[in-house]
Every structure is written in C-alpha cells, then in structure tokens.
Write a protein that holds these residues in place. Structure first.
Motif, mmCIF file in Angstrom:
data_model
loop_
_atom_site.group_PDB
_atom_site.id
_atom_site.type_symbol
_atom_site.label_atom_id
_atom_site.label_comp_id
_atom_site.label_asym_id
_atom_site.label_seq_id
_atom_site.Cartn_x
_atom_site.Cartn_y
_atom_site.Cartn_z
ATOM 1 N N LEU A 2 0.825 -1.207 0.000
ATOM 2 C CA LEU A 2 0.000 0.000 0.000
ATOM 3 C C LEU A 2 0.858 1.256 0.000
ATOM 4 O O LEU A 2 0.447 2.299 -0.525
ATOM 5 N N THR A 3 2.055 1.183 0.595
ATOM 6 C CA THR A 3 2.989 2.313 0.491
ATOM 7 C C THR A 3 3.381 2.536 -0.964
ATOM 8 O O THR A 3 3.328 3.664 -1.478
ATOM 9 N N SER A 4 3.774 1.460 -1.646
ATOM 10 C CA SER A 4 4.140 1.570 -3.063
ATOM 11 C C SER A 4 2.928 1.906 -3.930
ATOM 12 O O SER A 4 3.054 2.573 -4.960
ATOM 13 N N PHE A 5 1.749 1.436 -3.527
ATOM 14 C CA PHE A 5 0.481 1.780 -4.184
ATOM 15 C C PHE A 5 0.371 3.297 -4.305
ATOM 16 O O PHE A 5 0.081 3.844 -5.384
ATOM 17 N N ASN A 6 0.636 3.999 -3.193
ATOM 18 C CA ASN A 6 0.562 5.458 -3.197
ATOM 19 C C ASN A 6 1.790 6.088 -3.844
ATOM 20 O O ASN A 6 1.692 7.136 -4.499
ATOM 21 N N ASN A 7 2.966 5.467 -3.667
ATOM 22 C CA ASN A 7 4.182 5.974 -4.335
ATOM 23 C C ASN A 7 3.962 6.136 -5.824
ATOM 24 O O ASN A 7 4.227 7.204 -6.403
ATOM 25 N N PHE A 8 3.500 5.069 -6.468
ATOM 26 C CA PHE A 8 3.422 5.084 -7.929
ATOM 27 C C PHE A 8 2.237 5.903 -8.439
ATOM 28 O O PHE A 8 2.276 6.408 -9.559
ATOM 29 N N ILE A 9 1.192 6.058 -7.626
ATOM 30 C CA ILE A 9 0.138 7.008 -7.981
ATOM 31 C C ILE A 9 0.717 8.415 -8.025
ATOM 32 O O ILE A 9 0.486 9.179 -8.975
ATOM 33 N N LEU A 10 1.498 8.770 -7.002
ATOM 34 C CA LEU A 10 2.092 10.112 -6.967
ATOM 35 C C LEU A 10 3.144 10.284 -8.056
ATOM 36 O O LEU A 10 3.237 11.354 -8.676
ATOM 37 N N PHE A 11 3.967 9.253 -8.293
ATOM 38 C CA PHE A 11 4.962 9.326 -9.362
ATOM 39 C C PHE A 11 4.302 9.642 -10.696
ATOM 40 O O PHE A 11 4.846 10.373 -11.520
ATOM 41 N N LEU A 58 2.915 14.541 1.834
ATOM 42 C CA LEU A 58 2.825 13.322 1.022
ATOM 43 C C LEU A 58 4.165 12.592 1.007
ATOM 44 O O LEU A 58 4.205 11.362 1.092
ATOM 45 N N GLY A 59 5.259 13.339 0.889
ATOM 46 C CA GLY A 59 6.581 12.722 0.890
ATOM 47 C C GLY A 59 6.875 12.017 2.197
ATOM 48 O O GLY A 59 7.438 10.912 2.216
ATOM 49 N N ILE A 60 6.501 12.644 3.321
ATOM 50 C CA ILE A 60 6.662 11.985 4.620
ATOM 51 C C ILE A 60 5.793 10.727 4.673
ATOM 52 O O ILE A 60 6.220 9.670 5.154
ATOM 53 N N GLY A 61 4.581 10.841 4.156
ATOM 54 C CA GLY A 61 3.644 9.721 4.207
ATOM 55 C C GLY A 61 4.093 8.485 3.466
ATOM 56 O O GLY A 61 3.809 7.355 3.895
ATOM 57 N N ILE A 62 4.815 8.664 2.347
ATOM 58 C CA ILE A 62 5.258 7.493 1.571
ATOM 59 C C ILE A 62 6.633 6.994 2.017
ATOM 60 O O ILE A 62 7.192 6.085 1.395
ATOM 61 N N SER A 63 7.148 7.555 3.112
ATOM 62 C CA SER A 63 8.466 7.137 3.601
ATOM 63 C C SER A 63 8.426 5.833 4.384
ATOM 64 O O SER A 63 9.441 5.417 4.942
ATOM 65 N N THR A 64 7.264 5.196 4.437
ATOM 66 C CA THR A 64 7.173 3.881 5.073
ATOM 67 C C THR A 64 8.001 2.845 4.326
ATOM 68 O O THR A 64 8.390 1.829 4.911
ATOM 69 N N PHE A 65 8.304 3.090 3.041
ATOM 70 C CA PHE A 65 8.990 2.064 2.258
ATOM 71 C C PHE A 65 10.377 1.731 2.799
ATOM 72 O O PHE A 65 10.676 0.552 3.020
ATOM 73 N N GLY A 99 4.134 -7.122 -2.787
ATOM 74 C CA GLY A 99 3.842 -5.707 -2.587
ATOM 75 C C GLY A 99 3.826 -4.917 -3.887
ATOM 76 O O GLY A 99 2.948 -4.079 -4.105
ATOM 77 N N TYR A 100 4.787 -5.184 -4.753
ATOM 78 C CA TYR A 100 4.814 -4.475 -6.041
ATOM 79 C C TYR A 100 3.613 -4.851 -6.906
ATOM 80 O O TYR A 100 3.063 -4.006 -7.628
ATOM 81 N N LEU A 101 3.204 -6.113 -6.862
ATOM 82 C CA LEU A 101 2.034 -6.515 -7.638
ATOM 83 C C LEU A 101 0.779 -5.819 -7.122
ATOM 84 O O LEU A 101 -0.089 -5.413 -7.905
ATOM 85 N N LEU A 102 0.661 -5.692 -5.793
ATOM 86 C CA LEU A 102 -0.447 -4.927 -5.224
ATOM 87 C C LEU A 102 -0.351 -3.464 -5.647
ATOM 88 O O LEU A 102 -1.361 -2.839 -6.018
ATOM 89 N N ALA A 103 0.860 -2.917 -5.628
ATOM 90 C CA ALA A 103 1.056 -1.513 -5.991
ATOM 91 C C ALA A 103 0.677 -1.234 -7.437
ATOM 92 O O ALA A 103 0.262 -0.112 -7.771
#
Length: 391
Positions: free
Chosen positions: A221-230, A308-315, A343-347
């Motif tokens: 879910l962290t990467s889910f949001n990472n790649f949405i923002l990317f 948002l940057g702080i939020g995706i720092s869970t990775f 995780g990447y497949l979920l993302a």
C-alpha cells in the motif's frame, strides 16, 4: 589490473547502474502533458504507463533469481543496462503510444532485473563493506529518482520532450559501457553470493503467516501510493493551475523526502520495540497531504507535497523491518521476495485504479476516496507488521 582498480571499477559500475533504475519512471511523468500535445494519449495509456513499473518490478523479483542461478551477475547487470538503454532510447523517438508502452516494458524489466541483481553483487564483491556499499547503492537509486522530475521540464524547454527523455537513455548507455568493461575484465568475487530463489517450504510458511501478509500489505500500500504520486502528482498540480515545471519540482520533492528519512529510519526502527507509532505518523501525514491536494490544492502546495513525501516514507522502514523480523539469512531472502514481489504486484493496481477514476468521473472525489481508504487499511495492518519478534 590491480585489485584496487578492480574495486573502483566495480564501485563505478554499481553507482551507474543504481542511478539508472528510476529515471525512466520519474523523468516521464512531468512530460505527459507535453507528450499528449503531439501524440494522442488515451486514458488507457495513462493507466497502463503508471501500472507498468510496480508490475514489472514485482515480476522481476520472482524471475531474476532464477536467471541469476543460470547466468552470472555481471552478465545479467550488463543485459539489464542494455534493455534500459534500448527501451528508453527508442521509445523517445517513436509516435505510436502502444509501441511506446512496449518499449517501456523492455526498459522497466531491465530496471527490475537491476533491482534484484545489485544487492548480491554488493555482497559478492564487498563482503567487508556491505553496509557502506548498500548505502551507496540505495542513495544513488534515490538520487536517480528525484533528479529526473526536477530537470525534465527545463530540459524539454530546450530540447523538446523527446530530447528530455533521451538524456536518460544516454545515462543508461554509460552504464552499458561501464559493464562491458567489467564483463571483459571478469573480476573474481571476494565471496560467492547468489540471489536467493523464493520458494519451497519457506514460502509456504510465509503464506500461512498473518504477520508476513501484514508486512506485505503495508509495503504494497505504500508503493500503491508511491506510484500514484509518481504518475499523477504533476498532472494534478497542472490541473489546479500550476505550470509543468512546478509540477516536476514537486515530484522531485516528494521523492527526495523518503531519501532523507531513509538515512534515519533504519537506526530508529532498530532501537524501538515497535515501529508502529512511526507508521501511524506517516499515515496521518499522507492523509492530510491528500486532503489538502484534493480540497485546497492552491492554498499550500509545497506543504501538501512535503506531507505526502513523509507519508510514503514507510517504504525504507518496511525494508528495514524485513531484515529485523526475519529469522535468518534464508528467511530474510524469502521474506524479502514475498514482501517486495507481492507488494509491487499490489502496488501495480494503484495507478490503474486512480487513472480509471480520474478519467471516468467529472469529480475527483472517487479517486481520492480510494487513496484515503488505502491509508486507513495501511493504518490497521501495520500494527501486526511492526510487532516485535521473528516472522
């Protein structure tokens, strides 16, 4: 060639390879609007181009160790750099969106192979400097993540969007040259370390572990949001009235924050009994950043981006937890493959769902409802993921 020069050559190869594992992703997003003025980009294209990076990174996590067992790490790294160079270089000069996607698959698969191959190469050639070289590896990877969106639009102003994309193909070509030299020299490793194949009884055990699933879901879910923002942050900002250069700068900022925090989180997580409170803080930061970007984007765009940057720092924290919670080296390899592969497949579903909702509704609330729901789910599963004790 002396051993000292060989080590310098390998370091150079790792540095160049690590840098080239992300520019093809983050260097494209700020240019999609300019690209769309010349080539018609459908909603399907935008959904797929955002989905491809995590999907191919996830698949690479499962297939690359098997290739490593058959071919050398040196040969695979050279092949990865060739794939990245050809994919990024040719896609920049074609006019078909579908051929562009096919070439992106080639480049991203090369990046995914590089993700898996570099850590065992570090362990093979620098067994006495693993921590230092791992920092170099991860640092250059993150550097190659936030620099491209920062300079993408200025480069496009001077050379067009195609020229901006070709810059990263040129850097990948430097990687090819470096690894051709390394391949010719064929330096002997200090210690033989293979990329572990994820499977067998260890994988079966993880599939039955609720905590392994929790850690995988938190990471996914962290990467889910990472790649949405990317994929979407520059476009969301330009839709709110900001120019493309500002959107690219904010994408650079949102990717730079996890880099900075990545130097602190591993030590902090190791000292804490549970890292759950850190994740709670990140979830709150991510939620507030999304709400600001959605409801009042022009009020404080830099603040929303920082949150948002702080939020995706869970990775980087999740990567540390893989090491801390694994029972042994074999368990760490299996847990890493399970968590990152799954995780990447979920993302990969994130950019696809977000693009569909943005394109299908006049209002943006369905898309933001999904990302906020993902934050809520992450909040709850992270308690089990962060609990102390071996998985």
């Amino acid at each position: 060639m002396t051993s000292a020069r060989i080590r310098i050559l390998i370091i150079l190869g790792i540095v160049v390879a690590a840098f080239n594992l992300r520019p093809g992703v983050t260097g494209l997003s700020p240019l999609l609007d300019a690209m769309g003025e010349e080539i018609r980009l459908s909603a399907t294209f935008l959904a797929i181009i955002g989905m491809l990076p995590p999907l191919l990174y996830g698949l690479s996590g499962f297939i690359t160790p098997r290739l490593y067992a058959r071919f050398s790490g040196l040969g695979l790294t050279l092949a990865a750099m060739v794939m990245v160079t050809i994919g990024l270089g040719v896609r920049a000069v074609i006019d078909s969106p579908w051929i562009f996607l096919a070439l992106s698959v080639l480049a991203l698969l090369g990046m995914g192979i590089g993700n898996v191959v570099l850590p065992p190469l570090v362990k093979s050639y620098f067994p006495d400097k693993v921590a230092l070289m791992s920092t170099v590896h991860v640092g250059l990877l993150q550097f190659g993540t936030f620099i491209p969106p920062l300079v993408a639009v200025p480069l496009a102003s001077d050379f067009g969007w195609r020229g901006s994309l070709l810059v990263w193909a040129g850097f990948a070509a430097l990687g090819v040259l470096a690894w051709i030299v390394i391949r010719i020299v064929r330096p002997a490793p200090a210690a033989e370390v293979a990329a572990e194949v994820v499977g067998g009884s260890e994988l079966s055990r993880l599939l039955r572990s609720p905590r392994a699933w929790a850690l995988m879901t938190m990471t996914g879910l962290t990467s889910f949001n990472n790649f949405i923002l990317f994929t979407w942050l520059p476009s969301l900002l330009t839709r709110s009235g900001f120019d493309a250069a500002f959107g690219g700068a904010m994408l650079a900022l949102v990717t730079a924050i996890p880099l900075v925090l990545g130097f602190v989180l591993p030590t902090l997580a190791q000292k804490m009994t549970s890292a759950y409170l850190i994740v709670v803080g990140f979830c709150i930061s991510l939620a507030v950043g999304y709400l600001g970007l959605w409801l009042v984007p022009t009020a404080a765009p830099v603040l929303w981006t920082v949150l948002l940057g702080i939020g995706i720092s869970t990775f980087p924290l999740a990567l540390t937890l893989i090491t801390l919670r694994a029972r042994d080296a074999k368990g760490a390899a299996a847990l890493s493959g399970f968590v990152q592969g799954g995780g990447y497949l979920l993302a990969a579903t994130g950019p696809l769902i977000f693009a569909f909702l943005i394109q299908s509704f006049d209002s943006m609330w369905p898309a933001f409802a999904v990302v906020l729901a993902s934050v809520v789910v992450k909040f709850f599963v992270s308690h089990a993921a962060c609990r102390p004790g071996a998985i």
